[in-house]
Motif scaffolding. Structure first.
Motif, PDB file in Angstrom:
ATOM      1  N   UNK A  60     -44.499 -10.307  -3.074  1.00 17.61           N
ATOM      2  CA  UNK A  60     -44.545 -10.353  -1.606  1.00 17.61           C
ATOM      3  C   UNK A  60     -45.320  -9.171  -1.026  1.00 17.61           C
ATOM      4  N   UNK A  61     -45.207  -8.025  -1.684  1.00 18.26           N
ATOM      5  CA  UNK A  61     -45.852  -6.818  -1.178  1.00 18.26           C
ATOM      6  C   UNK A  61     -47.267  -6.638  -1.712  1.00 18.26           C
ATOM      7  N   UNK A  62     -47.680  -7.541  -2.589  1.00 19.60           N
ATOM      8  CA  UNK A  62     -49.017  -7.447  -3.168  1.00 19.60           C
ATOM      9  C   UNK A  62     -49.706  -8.811  -3.066  1.00 19.60           C
ATOM     10  N   UNK A  63     -50.217  -9.137  -1.888  1.00 22.19           N
ATOM     11  CA  UNK A  63     -50.843 -10.455  -1.666  1.00 22.19           C
ATOM     12  C   UNK A  63     -51.971 -10.755  -2.652  1.00 22.19           C
ATOM     13  N   UNK A  64     -52.686  -9.722  -3.075  1.00 18.68           N
ATOM     14  CA  UNK A  64     -53.783  -9.938  -4.019  1.00 18.68           C
ATOM     15  C   UNK A  64     -53.261 -10.459  -5.349  1.00 18.68           C
ATOM     16  N   UNK A  65     -52.154  -9.869  -5.833  1.00 16.03           N
ATOM     17  CA  UNK A  65     -51.538 -10.332  -7.076  1.00 16.03           C
ATOM     18  C   UNK A  65     -50.991 -11.746  -6.899  1.00 16.03           C
ATOM     19  N   UNK A  66     -50.313 -11.988  -5.784  1.00 19.52           N
ATOM     20  CA  UNK A  66     -49.744 -13.315  -5.529  1.00 19.52           C
ATOM     21  C   UNK A  66     -50.831 -14.380  -5.471  1.00 19.52           C
ATOM     22  N   UNK A  67     -51.964 -14.037  -4.883  1.00 20.04           N
ATOM     23  CA  UNK A  67     -53.044 -15.011  -4.738  1.00 20.04           C
ATOM     24  C   UNK A  67     -53.621 -15.417  -6.090  1.00 20.04           C
ATOM     25  N   UNK A  68     -53.518 -14.534  -7.082  1.00 15.89           N
ATOM     26  CA  UNK A  68     -54.002 -14.870  -8.424  1.00 15.89           C
ATOM     27  C   UNK A  68     -53.242 -16.059  -8.999  1.00 15.89           C
ATOM     28  N   UNK A  69     -52.008 -16.241  -8.549  1.00 20.69           N
ATOM     29  CA  UNK A  69     -51.177 -17.345  -9.032  1.00 20.69           C
ATOM     30  C   UNK A  69     -50.988 -18.410  -7.939  1.00 20.69           C
ATOM     31  N   UNK A  70     -51.905 -18.406  -6.966  1.00 21.81           N
ATOM     32  CA  UNK A  70     -51.887 -19.390  -5.878  1.00 21.81           C
ATOM     33  C   UNK A  70     -50.550 -19.372  -5.140  1.00 21.81           C
ATOM     34  N   UNK A  71     -50.047 -18.170  -4.885  1.00 22.54           N
ATOM     35  CA  UNK A  71     -48.792 -17.989  -4.170  1.00 22.54           C
ATOM     36  C   UNK A  71     -49.044 -17.205  -2.887  1.00 22.54           C
ATOM     37  N   UNK A  72     -48.140 -17.373  -1.930  1.00 24.50           N
ATOM     38  CA  UNK A  72     -48.170 -16.557  -0.729  1.00 24.50           C
ATOM     39  C   UNK A  72     -46.727 -16.274  -0.329  1.00 24.50           C
ATOM     40  N   UNK A  73     -46.542 -15.501   0.741  1.00 22.21           N
ATOM     41  CA  UNK A  73     -45.198 -15.085   1.140  1.00 22.21           C
ATOM     42  C   UNK A  73     -44.298 -16.282   1.436  1.00 22.21           C
ATOM     43  N   UNK A  74     -44.863 -17.324   2.053  1.00 25.52           N
ATOM     44  CA  UNK A  74     -44.054 -18.504   2.393  1.00 25.52           C
ATOM     45  C   UNK A  74     -43.559 -19.212   1.143  1.00 25.52           C
ATOM     46  N   UNK A  75     -44.460 -19.469   0.197  1.00 25.17           N
ATOM     47  CA  UNK A  75     -44.062 -20.163  -1.027  1.00 25.17           C
ATOM     48  C   UNK A  75     -43.048 -19.354  -1.838  1.00 25.17           C
ATOM     49  N   UNK A  76     -43.241 -18.045  -1.870  1.00 26.28           N
ATOM     50  CA  UNK A  76     -42.303 -17.185  -2.597  1.00 26.28           C
ATOM     51  C   UNK A  76     -40.931 -17.237  -1.946  1.00 26.28           C
ATOM     52  N   UNK A  77     -40.895 -17.176  -0.620  1.00 20.68           N
ATOM     53  CA  UNK A  77     -39.619 -17.247   0.104  1.00 20.68           C
ATOM     54  C   UNK A  77     -38.931 -18.594  -0.114  1.00 20.68           C
ATOM     55  N   UNK A  78     -39.721 -19.656  -0.160  1.00 23.70           N
ATOM     56  CA  UNK A  78     -39.159 -20.994  -0.378  1.00 23.70           C
ATOM     57  C   UNK A  78     -38.479 -21.072  -1.748  1.00 23.70           C
ATOM     58  N   UNK A  79     -39.133 -20.523  -2.764  1.00 23.62           N
ATOM     59  CA  UNK A  79     -38.552 -20.533  -4.112  1.00 23.62           C
ATOM     60  C   UNK A  79     -37.298 -19.670  -4.155  1.00 23.62           C
ATOM     61  N   UNK A  80     -37.346 -18.527  -3.484  1.00 24.46           N
ATOM     62  CA  UNK A  80     -36.170 -17.658  -3.437  1.00 24.46           C
ATOM     63  C   UNK A  80     -34.994 -18.380  -2.786  1.00 24.46           C
ATOM     64  N   UNK A  81     -35.255 -19.090  -1.713  1.00 27.01           N
ATOM     65  CA  UNK A  81     -34.185 -19.841  -1.052  1.00 27.01           C
ATOM     66  C   UNK A  81     -33.670 -20.968  -1.946  1.00 27.01           C
ATOM     67  N   UNK A  82     -34.584 -21.616  -2.662  1.00 25.09           N
ATOM     68  CA  UNK A  82     -34.197 -22.712  -3.546  1.00 25.09           C
ATOM     69  C   UNK A  82     -33.224 -22.241  -4.621  1.00 25.09           C
ATOM     70  N   UNK A  83     -33.438 -21.022  -5.118  1.00 22.08           N
ATOM     71  CA  UNK A  83     -32.597 -20.502  -6.203  1.00 22.08           C
ATOM     72  C   UNK A  83     -31.559 -19.477  -5.740  1.00 22.08           C
ATOM     73  N   UNK A  84     -31.482 -19.270  -4.426  1.00 25.42           N
ATOM     74  CA  UNK A  84     -30.464 -18.359  -3.913  1.00 25.42           C
ATOM     75  C   UNK A  84     -30.774 -16.896  -4.113  1.00 25.42           C
ATOM     76  N   UNK A  85     -32.040 -16.564  -4.275  1.00 16.72           N
ATOM     77  CA  UNK A  85     -32.442 -15.164  -4.439  1.00 16.72           C
ATOM     78  C   UNK A  85     -32.880 -14.658  -3.070  1.00 16.72           C
ATOM     79  N   UNK A  86     -31.919 -14.562  -2.167  1.00 17.68           N
ATOM     80  CA  UNK A  86     -32.219 -14.182  -0.799  1.00 17.68           C
ATOM     81  C   UNK A  86     -31.108 -13.300  -0.252  1.00 17.68           C
TER      82      UNK A  86
END
Length: 223
Positions: free
Chosen positions: A150-176
């Motif tokens: 989340x704090x490194x958008x450049x790293x996240x973009x390497x895996x086609x991720x962004x803050x929204x998608x990461x948050x969605x996965x965190x919510x899906x698995x209860x890591x929030x």
């Protein structure tokens, strides 16, 4: 392979203009549905199962959709990108199928052997303690890695991720912050997207996260 499905450049431009203006990604469902017939076409052409092509299809549509939303490519380029990437991914799926089967069988043998050794050398109480310790370690590591992404958008973009998608996965698995898992319906409501688009985004995000090299440590300790 003659294309008998999809949308025109004008239709695509209209849809993406509307999505960008309103931030309502449910309009993207029109795109997802319009290209669904491609699944049967590519399955027949490359000798793949419907399920295999559907997985590829969902990833390809979500990938191109994301690049257009970020203004990396133009809506009019959707069709050519879709065709080229689908061909490449389906051909690659055919080529690696046999190799993955061999790797899977070999991996299962190694896991089975390791489980047998650990079972014979450790009693249930020790196994339970170690399992809890490793689970705790893996959770902490996962939390730190999500925060780093989340704090490194450049790293996240390497895996086609962004803050929204990461948050969605965190919510899906209860890591929030709430410490609870969200249902897909709750994710749909929270992120103002359609159920179909939520499913595509979550499936792609989870798969991309599993491919992050740093997550190998988590998998290693949970085997």
């Amino acid at each position: 392979m003659e294309q008998q499905y999809g949308l025109t450049a004008e239709q695509l431009d209209e849809i993406f203009t509307h999505v960008k203006a309103t931030k309502h990604h449910q309009y993207g469902d029109e795109i997802y549905k319009a290209y669904l017939p491609a699944i049967n076409v590519y399955a027949n052409t490359y000798g793949l199962t419907h399920e295999q092509v559907r997985d590829i299809y969902s990833e390809v549509v979500a990938f191109i959709y994301d690049k257009i939303i970020k203004d990396i490519i133009q809506p009019a380029d959707f069709n050519i990108c879709f065709t080229n990437i689908m061909k490449r991914q389906c051909a690659a799926c055919n080529t690696k199928g046999e190799m993955e089967e061999k790797q899977f069988q070999s991996g299962m043998l190694r896991i089975s052997y390791a489980n047998n050794i650990s079972t014979s050398n450790l009693n249930n109480e020790t196994n339970g303690y170690n399992r809890q310790r490793l689970m705790a370690y893996s959770l902490l590591y996962t939390l730190n890695l999500f925060n780093e992404l989340k704090n490194n958008p450049k790293l996240a973009d390497q895996y086609h991720l962004d803050a929204t998608r990461i948050s969605m996965v965190q919510d899906l698995y209860g890591i929030n912050a709430e410490g609870r898992t969200y249902s897909v319906a709750e994710i749909v409501q929270k992120y103002n997207i359609s159920e179909r688009m939520a499913g595509v985004m979550l499936a792609m995000a989870v798969k991309n996260i599993r491919h992050i090299k740093e997550f190998d440590k988590v998998v290693k300790y949970l085997k």
